[in-house]
Motif scaffolding. Structure first.
Motif, PDB file in Angstrom:
ATOM      1  N   PHE A   1      59.586  81.350  31.530  1.00 28.38           N
ATOM      2  CA  PHE A   1      60.126  80.677  32.712  1.00 28.38           C
ATOM      3  C   PHE A   1      59.858  81.486  33.978  1.00 28.38           C
ATOM      4  CE2 PHE A   1      63.394  77.817  30.530  1.00 28.38           C
ATOM      5  CZ  PHE A   1      62.779  76.669  30.975  1.00 28.38           C
ATOM      6  N   THR A   2      59.915  82.801  33.833  1.00 33.62           N
ATOM      7  CA  THR A   2      59.792  83.656  35.016  1.00 33.62           C
ATOM      8  C   THR A   2      58.382  84.194  35.219  1.00 33.62           C
ATOM      9  OG1 THR A   2      60.529  85.540  33.667  1.00 33.62           O
ATOM     10  CG2 THR A   2      62.195  84.363  34.916  1.00 33.62           C
ATOM     11  N   SER A   3      57.669  84.463  34.124  1.00 31.95           N
ATOM     12  CA  SER A   3      56.339  85.065  34.257  1.00 31.95           C
ATOM     13  C   SER A   3      55.226  84.024  34.354  1.00 31.95           C
ATOM     14  CB  SER A   3      56.060  85.996  33.073  1.00 31.95           C
ATOM     15  OG  SER A   3      56.085  85.274  31.855  1.00 31.95           O
ATOM     16  N   ALA A   4      55.404  82.891  33.696  1.00 34.77           N
ATOM     17  CA  ALA A   4      54.361  81.853  33.695  1.00 34.77           C
ATOM     18  C   ALA A   4      54.986  80.465  33.790  1.00 34.77           C
ATOM     19  CB  ALA A   4      53.517  81.979  32.433  1.00 34.77           C
ATOM     20  N   PRO A   5      55.713  80.174  34.877  1.00 32.24           N
ATOM     21  CA  PRO A   5      56.412  78.884  34.986  1.00 32.24           C
ATOM     22  C   PRO A   5      55.490  77.676  34.978  1.00 32.24           C
ATOM     23  CG  PRO A   5      56.399  80.028  37.106  1.00 32.24           C
ATOM     24  CD  PRO A   5      55.890  80.994  36.083  1.00 32.24           C
TER      25      PRO A   5
ATOM     26  N   LEU B   1      47.147  77.896  30.012  1.00 34.68           N
ATOM     27  CA  LEU B   1      46.636  77.312  31.258  1.00 34.68           C
ATOM     28  C   LEU B   1      45.135  77.082  31.192  1.00 34.68           C
ATOM     29  CD1 LEU B   1      48.651  79.401  33.876  1.00 34.68           C
ATOM     30  CD2 LEU B   1      49.167  77.118  33.008  1.00 34.68           C
ATOM     31  N   ASN B   2      44.519  77.464  30.077  1.00 34.98           N
ATOM     32  CA  ASN B   2      43.079  77.271  29.912  1.00 34.98           C
ATOM     33  C   ASN B   2      42.789  75.931  29.253  1.00 34.98           C
ATOM     34  OD1 ASN B   2      41.674  79.986  30.660  1.00 34.98           O
ATOM     35  ND2 ASN B   2      43.488  80.564  29.506  1.00 34.98           N
ATOM     36  N   THR B   3      41.522  75.613  29.210  1.00 37.56           N
ATOM     37  CA  THR B   3      41.095  74.356  28.593  1.00 37.56           C
ATOM     38  C   THR B   3      40.302  74.654  27.334  1.00 37.56           C
ATOM     39  OG1 THR B   3      39.065  74.318  29.908  1.00 37.56           O
ATOM     40  CG2 THR B   3      41.004  73.209  30.823  1.00 37.56           C
TER      41      THR B   3
END
Length: 432
Positions: A220-224, A271-273
């Motif tokens: 939640f905090t590092s990669a929202p 977050l990658n594809t």
């Protein structure tokens, strides 16, 4: 023609009609520019005389405007907005009620203005309600003020939206004390409520996957951003990783452990594809890394391999091969020892090499222990100085003593210190 008698008189008028001739058009445009400038000054000085004016555009003259209509436009600021002579910020007035409520909470208004002044212009704000919600969670006055100074847009969230976020974050936090601490450190993440339904679905998915709540709360905090995507996209990436692991020779029994460890170490993988993942794997295969070696790299890289491109890896490998004067096979072995040679850019590797050589460390020493390149120049300099204070000469010593995490280095340092301080004789031995 129009007359000018000192300041504008009541009888000053423009002659209406169609302008003709190039000279008349030129003079008319000039007069209109002069008139426009003086009209603005007249408004600024609260001119009370009744007059009319024409805005000329192209070859046509516009209809007259009366001062009374101008006054109305100035009063509701629509004239200034249309004239383009002021910015949107200057057009608006700060909400007095918002300011008063923030002052009562000891919020530094100057900070808010500097950070996100636009918040103060909003007609509707929930300052008291937001403060009450934070207070109910256990936040004190200082904490509340800090949160609102760092994230002023929090006061624009409705009580219902804040309660929904509170319930969601509480589902992965140990207690409200931890929740308040996270909100204070990362208020923007908590008060981003536009993707609330996606956040809920992703939290449920990660819990079902087997990730612990403390890991999810860290996400939640590092990669929202990974929570803002539709859950289907995260599921697709996870399925791609699982399939890749099995294709590289991994076992079903170990797959879940491997996946959860990978996500815990680097949630940005999500977050990658899929095409990016596949391209990087194909690149490593072309460099003659076996499937087991690729799997080893994936585990050691903590997922960073999915955040770089084949071009970056290619450039870094060419650079390393040139610096260490090694063959393709030797380079592959160096990369397996130190994956940093693969995912760090040439500029970073060059900086770290120069930093080590500046301390008197040779290229051959670095080649023997390439893992030191995983550490930043600042960390390396700090560790070298600390060991030097004990009389340890890194030029002639083992670079292994510089490696590892902070805890690893402290343990190594204590061992060397104890060895240096060990007495040369046994004080409890009987005297001869």
């Amino acid at each position: 023609m129009w007359e000018e008698r000192g300041t504008l008189g009541k009888s000053a008028l423009f002659r209406r009609g169609r302008c003709s001739g190039s000279a008349r058009r030129g003079s008319s445009l000039f007069r209109n520019k002069v008139w426009h400038s003086r009209m603005l000054r007249g408004i600024a000085n609260n001119a009370t005389h009744v007059f009319t004016l024409v805005f000329a555009r192209g070859q046509h003259c516009k209809q007259l405007l009366s001062l009374s209509s101008l006054r109305n436009q100035v009063k509701d600021r629509s004239f200034l907005q249309n004239s383009g002579y002021t910015t949107d910020t200057k057009l608006k007035v700060e909400n007095k009620r918002t300011l008063e409520n923030l002052y009562r909470l000891s919020v530094d208004i100057k900070k808010v203005r500097r950070l996100k002044e636009w918040v103060l212009f909003q007609d509707t704000a929930y300052v008291k309600e937001t403060a009450n919600a934070l207070q109910e969670m256990g936040a004190d006055k200082t904490t509340i003020a800090n949160i609102l100074e760092r994230c002023p847009e929090a006061i624009l969230r409705t009580p219902a939206e804040i309660n929904s976020q509170r319930e969601l974050w509480q589902s992965v936090c140990q207690n409200e004390k931890q929740l308040v601490k996270l909100i204070e450190l990362f208020p923007e993440s908590f008060f981003t409520i536009e993707h609330h339904e996606n956040q809920k679905s992703n939290v449920r998915f990660f819990q079902e996957l087997g990730l612990k709540n403390n890991i999810i709360s860290r996400f939640f905090t590092s990669a929202p951003d990974i929570f803002y995507k539709p859950v289907e996209k995260n599921k697709h990436i996870v399925e791609t990783l699982q399939r890749m692991y099995l294709n590289l020779g991994g076992s079903d029994a170990n797959m879940k452990t491997w996946l959860l460890k990978l996500l815990s170490q680097n949630p940005f993988i999500l977050l990658n594809t899929s095409p990016t993942v596949q391209e990087n794997l194909e690149f490593l295969r072309k460099k003659e890394f076996t499937d087991s070696e690729v799997l080893q790299l994936l585990s050691r890289l903590k997922g960073f391999i999915f955040q770089i491109s084949p071009n970056t890896m290619q450039e870094s490998m060419f650079f390393s091969k040139d610096v260490f004067k090694c063959s393709d096979q030797e380079l592959k072995e160096l990369v397996l020892k130190c994956p940093a040679l693969l995912y760090h850019s040439v500029s970073i590797l060059e900086e770290r090499l120069k930093g080590l050589m500046k301390e008197g460390i040779s290229i051959d020493q670095i080649k023997e222990t390439p893992m030191v390149l995983e550490l930043t120049t600042q960390i390396l300099q700090y560790r070298i100085k600390k060991l030097a204070a004990l009389g340890y000469n890194i030029k002639n010593g083992n670079l292994e003593n510089l490696n590892g995490t902070k805890r690893d280095f402290e343990a190594t340092y204590c061992k060397i210190q104890a060895k240096r301080e060990r007495p040369v004789f046994n004080p409890v031995a009987p005297l001869a």
